[in-house]
Design a protein around this motif. Structure first.
Motif, PDB file in Angstrom:
ATOM      1  N   GLY A  35       1.904   1.596  -5.129  1.00 11.02           N
ATOM      2  CA  GLY A  35       0.921   2.549  -5.632  1.00 11.02           C
ATOM      3  C   GLY A  35       0.878   3.856  -4.866  1.00 11.02           C
TER       4      GLY A  35
ATOM      5  N   CYS B 226       8.385  10.043   3.096  1.00 11.37           N
ATOM      6  CA  CYS B 226       8.783   9.949   1.681  1.00 11.37           C
ATOM      7  C   CYS B 226       9.942  10.904   1.400  1.00 11.37           C
ATOM      8  CB  CYS B 226       7.624  10.286   0.748  1.00 11.37           C
ATOM      9  SG  CYS B 226       6.386   9.002   0.643  1.00 11.37           S
TER      10      CYS B 226
ATOM     11  N   MET C 217       3.405   7.056  -2.912  1.00 11.35           N
ATOM     12  CA  MET C 217       4.600   7.763  -3.345  1.00 11.35           C
ATOM     13  C   MET C 217       5.879   7.195  -2.736  1.00 11.35           C
ATOM     14  SD  MET C 217       5.053  11.793  -3.920  1.00 11.35           S
ATOM     15  CE  MET C 217       6.262  12.074  -2.687  1.00 11.35           C
TER      16      MET C 217
ATOM     17  N   PHE D 149       3.331  10.596   6.408  1.00 12.54           N
ATOM     18  CA  PHE D 149       3.781   9.798   5.269  1.00 12.54           C
ATOM     19  C   PHE D 149       4.578  10.655   4.279  1.00 12.54           C
ATOM     20  CE2 PHE D 149       3.127   7.709   1.092  1.00 12.54           C
ATOM     21  CZ  PHE D 149       3.685   6.485   1.395  1.00 12.54           C
ATOM     22  N   THR D 150       4.075  11.833   3.979  1.00 13.41           N
ATOM     23  CA  THR D 150       4.778  12.724   3.056  1.00 13.41           C
ATOM     24  C   THR D 150       6.166  13.041   3.589  1.00 13.41           C
ATOM     25  OG1 THR D 150       2.652  13.675   2.477  1.00 13.41           O
ATOM     26  CG2 THR D 150       4.575  14.902   1.777  1.00 13.41           C
TER      27      THR D 150
ATOM     28  N   PHE E  69      13.583   9.917  -0.067  1.00  7.96           N
ATOM     29  CA  PHE E  69      14.189  10.492  -1.271  1.00  7.96           C
ATOM     30  C   PHE E  69      15.558  11.077  -0.956  1.00  7.96           C
ATOM     31  CE2 PHE E  69       9.637  10.962  -2.739  1.00  7.96           C
ATOM     32  CZ  PHE E  69       9.734   9.934  -3.665  1.00  7.96           C
TER      33      PHE E  69
ATOM     34  N   GLY F 208      -6.734  13.405  -2.071  1.00  9.44           N
ATOM     35  CA  GLY F 208      -6.857  12.587  -0.870  1.00  9.44           C
ATOM     36  C   GLY F 208      -6.307  11.185  -1.033  1.00  9.44           C
ATOM     37  N   GLY F 209      -5.599  10.925  -2.112  1.00  9.48           N
ATOM     38  CA  GLY F 209      -5.022   9.593  -2.287  1.00  9.48           C
ATOM     39  C   GLY F 209      -4.155   9.575  -3.526  1.00  9.48           C
ATOM     40  N   TYR F 210      -3.565   8.384  -3.809  1.00  6.15           N
ATOM     41  CA  TYR F 210      -2.656   8.282  -4.945  1.00  6.15           C
ATOM     42  C   TYR F 210      -3.305   7.541  -6.106  1.00  6.15           C
ATOM     43  CZ  TYR F 210       1.065   9.610  -1.727  1.00  6.15           C
ATOM     44  OH  TYR F 210       1.854  10.274  -0.835  1.00  6.15           O
ATOM     45  N   ASN F 211      -3.183   8.114  -7.280  1.00  6.81           N
ATOM     46  CA  ASN F 211      -3.451   7.417  -8.536  1.00  6.81           C
ATOM     47  C   ASN F 211      -3.031   8.347  -9.663  1.00  6.81           C
ATOM     48  OD1 ASN F 211      -4.392   6.185 -10.847  1.00  6.81           O
ATOM     49  ND2 ASN F 211      -6.265   5.410  -9.892  1.00  6.81           N
TER      50      ASN F 211
ATOM     51  N   LEU G 264      -8.468   5.552  -5.607  1.00  5.14           N
ATOM     52  CA  LEU G 264      -7.320   6.177  -4.952  1.00  5.14           C
ATOM     53  C   LEU G 264      -6.753   5.249  -3.887  1.00  5.14           C
ATOM     54  CD1 LEU G 264      -8.925   9.695  -4.453  1.00  5.14           C
ATOM     55  CD2 LEU G 264      -7.055   9.149  -6.029  1.00  5.14           C
ATOM     56  N   VAL G 265      -5.440   5.234  -3.776  1.00  7.33           N
ATOM     57  CA  VAL G 265      -4.814   4.537  -2.648  1.00  7.33           C
ATOM     58  C   VAL G 265      -4.644   5.581  -1.550  1.00  7.33           C
ATOM     59  CG1 VAL G 265      -2.729   3.378  -1.833  1.00  7.33           C
ATOM     60  CG2 VAL G 265      -3.635   2.878  -4.111  1.00  7.33           C
ATOM     61  N   SER G 266      -5.326   5.381  -0.446  1.00  3.10           N
ATOM     62  CA  SER G 266      -5.271   6.415   0.589  1.00  3.10           C
ATOM     63  C   SER G 266      -4.235   6.063   1.643  1.00  3.10           C
ATOM     64  CB  SER G 266      -6.651   6.622   1.206  1.00  3.10           C
ATOM     65  OG  SER G 266      -7.174   5.382   1.607  1.00  3.10           O
ATOM     66  N   ILE G 267      -4.019   6.982   2.535  1.00  2.80           N
ATOM     67  CA  ILE G 267      -2.925   6.888   3.501  1.00  2.80           C
ATOM     68  C   ILE G 267      -3.475   7.170   4.890  1.00  2.80           C
ATOM     69  CG2 ILE G 267      -0.798   8.082   4.247  1.00  2.80           C
ATOM     70  CD1 ILE G 267      -0.334   6.363   1.795  1.00  2.80           C
TER      71      ILE G 267
ATOM     72  N   MET H 189      -1.934  13.747  -4.253  1.00 10.13           N
ATOM     73  CA  MET H 189      -2.336  13.326  -2.898  1.00 10.13           C
ATOM     74  C   MET H 189      -3.106  14.446  -2.200  1.00 10.13           C
ATOM     75  SD  MET H 189      -1.841  11.042  -0.371  1.00 10.13           S
ATOM     76  CE  MET H 189      -2.703  11.250   1.166  1.00 10.13           C
TER      77      MET H 189
ATOM     78  N   PRO I  33      -1.433  11.136   6.236  1.00 12.19           N
ATOM     79  CA  PRO I  33      -0.775  11.710   5.056  1.00 12.19           C
ATOM     80  C   PRO I  33       0.402  12.617   5.375  1.00 12.19           C
ATOM     81  CG  PRO I  33      -3.152  11.913   4.872  1.00 12.19           C
ATOM     82  CD  PRO I  33      -2.875  11.419   6.260  1.00 12.19           C
TER      83      PRO I  33
END
Ligand code: SF4
Ligand code: SF4
Lengths: 614, 117
Positions: A69, A221, A71, A217-218, A225, B5-8, A208-211, B1, A214
């Motif tokens: 869920g 990702c 990226m 993490f970005t 890729f 502030g998050g993924y969806n 939202l799935v938070s991190i 994001m 961030p």
């Protein structure tokens, strides 16, 4: 502290029509990470020995990984349960968009127990959980059920996991069809769902799935890729999915032909990527968040089955429903596979079983059903059996719906020699006689005959493992490789990353993604160690469930009959070879001579509680 | 994001509709319509076109009535589940995050002009 875990599991009891959320403990996260790890630990805790896989006490779980869920590319979900086909641990993986939606609704996983009194489906809309009547859906196929639920709830964006008629009828290798048309295919999770009178699970999540970090993490990702783009293997999957493997398996003599009697098929290339591209493919499709897009979607455009929409015919289906049955018309194979998908049963097991029935009939072990000429190459006979198995009609349909192990045992001794499975799970489409390490993998895989928990083929054919030479035909030195691959794969299955992703993304990048997303410091070694922990825990679970370690063995065909064709012509994996590999394997695993994990190793892995199965 | 502030993907400001057994994937992005229905229906003048021609929503003026979401012909306006204010694609001040992050370079920002220019 923000993290990619939701820290909640949703447990639904269909008998009591109730639900509750359970917290995810820090210990569980630390020792088992997610996905297969969570599933293995929870199954160990919740399913007692002697539990009937199709009874109310079995649990059916849909688990996500910590990165599902987000990226991070190509993250999926898994179903974990006690298999009705094998009687032991089952994990089966699915792509698509169902697993991410579980996270968006606020859960790391779903646990379903009990048994509904009448057909129902579950509707999860964030925190609201409803158990709804499904009488009107009973009898529909997997995709029709999906469509009807969306219409009924008036929302096309809902994500659904459903069973078809095969699951309702508890065909022992029925599957769960996950949004959209992605299958948790192997081992009969669909039959467990059917036994619970559960037609479908529909989910919509707005959270939202938070991190945890961030920025970091970005960046990870972006690295992932880049690594994917740089990989020629990933590029090959992008162009042709798994279909190109048909030619590869044929050239190397590993392709099943006529119920695995042979390892090559003269018309193999018709089933491979070029044949598929010409007759079926229109465009590419991907699971949510995956840049690889290995799936090729299209339609059959000529002949008897014209107009049917079809996904790529994956290597396993192309081989088991095609070459294994001596069928070379890819349109027919697409049709048979689609029927299996709609009925909701595993096209791998089904192809294996039809091959078994065809051979048994040709050899006079069983009679042909009336009006049918049950022989290799007969497409109509194959189709007849697909219907008969899914609907459990006729004597043969009833028999085959129990899987090849039970079916052959009921027919008798001559049939047992023709049954190709390990621990009851029908063997996949990689004949092991030219690659003995693959044989050892089949012998020892946690869920039975499976190629995905230690795919040795490419290493063995390259003649090398970790810099040391390796003879594909010899039993020597195989245990070390198989164990390493099994631990690695079990570790990765905690993230539930797609196997194809790891062709490009490096171990360090996966660990970095996990650390950045969860704030839990991880390195590649931790993932492998977690994999070893899971492997041992599952072994203990299987033994407690009554697994006889003597079943760490191969189908008689691979042991007694030398391969008649291909580069490894004349080779078989003899009883002595099996014994050698097995003992080397047990010893390196820290198990005793009978294949039972020793307390010392279990202690080291912090799962001492799983010991003493003397 | 970075926006939420998050993924969806449900919170994304663009949409890919899957149709006919996943055979068709139809993307939708805000047209920044010349005759923008979302803007026309807004009772509180919360939606205005800026100097670059982008149709923007002022959250302070938005009264969360949902009319814009109802009348956008392609479903490009939604009410944010947390704030209940209307949100739509405003092209991130000319540097869209989606374009920046797309791993397969499927997205780019182009300006519509006269074909003869
Ligand atoms: S939100 Fe809809 S109506 Fe408004 S400008 Fe965009 S496409 Fe047009
Ligand atoms: S929801 Fe807000 S922006 Fe949309 S029409 Fe109503 S007031 Fe205007």
């Amino acid at each position: 502290m923000s993290s990619a875990y939701t820290n909640k599991l949703l447990m639904i009891d269909l008998s009591r029509e109730s639900f509750e959320t359970l917290p995810v403990s820090n210990d569980l996260k630390k020792d088992f990470i997610g996905g297969k790890g969570f599933g293995a630990k929870l199954l160990y805790d919740m399913v007692l020995p002697e539990t009937d896989p199709l009874g109310k006490d079995n649990v059916l779980m849909f688990m996500t990984g910590p990165l599902t869920g987000t990226m991070a590319p190509a993250m999926r979900g898994c179903v974990v349960t006690k298999s009705p086909l094998t009687g032991i641990f089952l994990d089966s993986y699915f792509g698509g968009s169902f697993a991410p939606e579980i996270k968006y609704a606020g859960y790391d996983g779903l646990i379903i127990k009990g048994q509904a009194k009448k057909p129902v489906y579950i509707w999860i809309n964030d925190d609201t959980v409803e158990i709804r009547d499904a009488w009107h859906l009973w009898g529909t196929d997997t995709l029709k059920a999906n469509e009807q639920i969306k219409t009924e709830l008036n929302d096309d964006t809902i994500k659904i996991a459903s069973i078809g008629q095969a699951g309702e009828n508890q065909v022992l290798f029925a599957l769960v069809c996950c949004e959209y048309n992605r299958q948790a295919g192997r081992g009969g999770a669909g039959a467990v769902m059917g036994s619970k009178n559960l037609k479908a699970i529909a989910i919509k999540g707005s959270k939202l799935v938070s991190i945890h970090d961030p920025k970091r993490f970005t960046k990870a990702c972006a690295t992932a890729f880049k690594e994917l783009e740089a990989s020629p293997d990933v590029e090959a999957f992008r162009v042709a999915g798994t279909a190109a493997s048909v030619d590869f398996a044929n050239e190397t003599g590993l392709l099943p032909h006529k119920n695995y009697q042979n390892g090559t098929f003269s018309k193999a290339s018709k089933l491979a990527d070029k044949g598929q591209a010409r007759h079926l493919w229109l465009g590419s499709a991907a699971c949510m968040g995956c840049p690889i897009r290995c799936s090729k979607i299209g339609a059959i455009r000529s002949g008897k089955y014209k107009g049917t929409i079809t996904d790529i015919i994956e290597y396993e289906s192309a081989a088991l429903m095609g070459s294994n049955l001596d069928i070379s018309d890819i349109r027919a194979v697409a049709h048979l596979t689609k029927l299996c998908d709609l009925y909701g049963m595993d096209s791998m097991s089904c192809g294996n079983l039809i091959g078994f029935a065809m051979e048994a009939c040709e050899k006079g072990v069983i009679p042909s059903p009336q009006g049918i000429s049950l022989c290799f190459g007969n497409i109509d006979a194959a189709e007849y059996l697909v219907h008969a198995i899914a609907n459990r009609t006729g004597e043969l349909g009833m028999l085959l719906s129990k899987g090849v192990k039970q079916a052959s045992e009921e027919i008798g001794i001559t049939a047992i020699d023709l049954a190709v499975h390990a621990k009851g799970l029908e063997s996949p489409a990689w004949g092991p006689r030219g690659v003995s390490g693959m044989g050892l993998a089949y012998m020892t895989t946690d869920r039975g005959g499976c190629h995905q928990r230690g795919f040795t083929v490419t290493y063995e054919l390259s003649g090398e493992w970790k810099g040391a030479p390796l003879d594909p035909l010899s039993p020597k030195g195989k245990a070390r490789m198989v164990i390493a691959l099994q631990n690695y794969s079990a570790g990765r299955d905690t993230l539930v990353n797609c196997d194809f992703g790891s062709y490009g993304i490096s171990d360090d990048t996966y660990a970095e993604l996990l650390s950045a997303a969860t704030g839990q410091k991880t390195d590649p070694a931790t993932l492998v160690e977690t994999g070893e922990r899971i492997w041992n825990l599952v072994r203990c679970f299987n033994l407690a469930q009554g697994l006889d370690p003597k079943k760490d063995t191969l189908a008689p065909r691979f042991v007694n009959e030398p391969l008649p064709d291909g580069p490894s012509k004349g080779h078989r994996i003899s009883a002595e070879d099996m014994d050698y590999m097995r003992q080397e394997y047990y010893q390196l695993r820290g198990w005793d001579k009978k294949g039972i994990p020793l307390d010392k190793r279990l202690n080291q892995l912090r799962i001492a509680y799983a010991g003493h199965h003397k | 994001m970075d926006l939420t502030g998050g993924y969806n993907p449900r919170r994304a400001r663009l949409l890919i509709e899957l149709k006919t057994e996943n055979l068709y994937h139809i993307p939708a992005v805000c047209n920044q319509c010349e005759n923008a229905y979302c803007m026309n229906v807004c009772p509180s003048k919360a939606i205005q076109r800026n100097d670059d021609g982008i149709v923007c929503i002022d959250p302070d003026k938005c009264i969360s009535c949902g009319l814009c979401a109802q009348f956008c012909p392609i479903g490009m306006v939604t009410l944010d589940p947390d704030t209940q204010k209307a949100v739509k694609c405003e092209l991130c001040q000319g540097e869209p995050l989606c374009v920046e992050v797309c791993p397969t370079f499927a997205l780019e920002l182009v300006y519509r002009g006269n074909i003869n220019e």
